[in-house]
Write an enzyme that holds these catalytic residues in place. Sequence first.
Site: not given
Length: 301
Positions: A29-32, A35, A148
């Site tokens: 779904l994505g990368e933060g 993680g 963030d």
Amino acid sequence: MDESCIDLQKFSYEKLVCATNNFSEKDKLGEGATGSVFKGFLKELNCFVAVKRVVVGSKYGIESYLPEVKILTKLQHKNLVNLIGWCGKIKKELLIVYELVENKTLEYHLFNEIGFLDLGLRKRIALDLASALLYLHEECEQSVLHCDIKLDNVLLETNFNAKLCDFGLARPAERGQESGYPTVLSGAPGYLAPECEKSRKATKESDIYSFGVVLLQMACGRRAVERIQENGMKFEIKLVDWVWEKLRVSGENISAVADPRLRLSCDEKDMERLIVVGLACANPNPNNRPCIREVINMLKC
């Protein structure tokens, strides 16, 4: 920190591997900042979930990542993503299981040509995000700094209610704290308050600055940092600086900075309010920024 203090459902590593098809790239779904996140299905709960996978390196032990779990176990608000469970200390990984928020991120909807958010929806999302910050800063048992806040950390439900997510950099903060909390400065460019670059400390005021950048992005339809080419020269400019410069040149003509897709259909007063509040939150002097409760009052005027 003792893991036993976390009163939350603990899943087996094998169960989460199965739920995410072994962390398949097609389900990513994505990368933060801390993680990658994968879509999964838990048969025992009969629901889809989002599984955040943090690989714990040799430099940082699991102690560096458990605060996200510990913080979220104590938080409950309609505009925060819900934590379901976790799995830790298996193969040097920490897995955090959240509710799945189906309608992608605010970043996707602002910049993807397929969809379109009218000003009414953008205002509602702004108030949802402000409500989440009010809870974190002033209403929960212990004040929390998110550290963030950015477009892709705002998830949207199918009815476009907003939920703040990714507490990987979040830290507790005492009420009335003035000195700030040391943090890892790994946030996205353009969102970091200028004083943090020197102090290396996060504060409520630095959260407010990041929120102000998000407000300006919703009003202007632009990235937090834009790459611009003028007179054969390429350079980068922060959105906050771009808005101030445009307003100075145009004599405070709001249409000069408004999202072009909204100019013909939006209420000019509503657009002006969003920009003015965004600029107030992104004031370079942290002492002159409004608190989140004042922000909400300004947005509702």
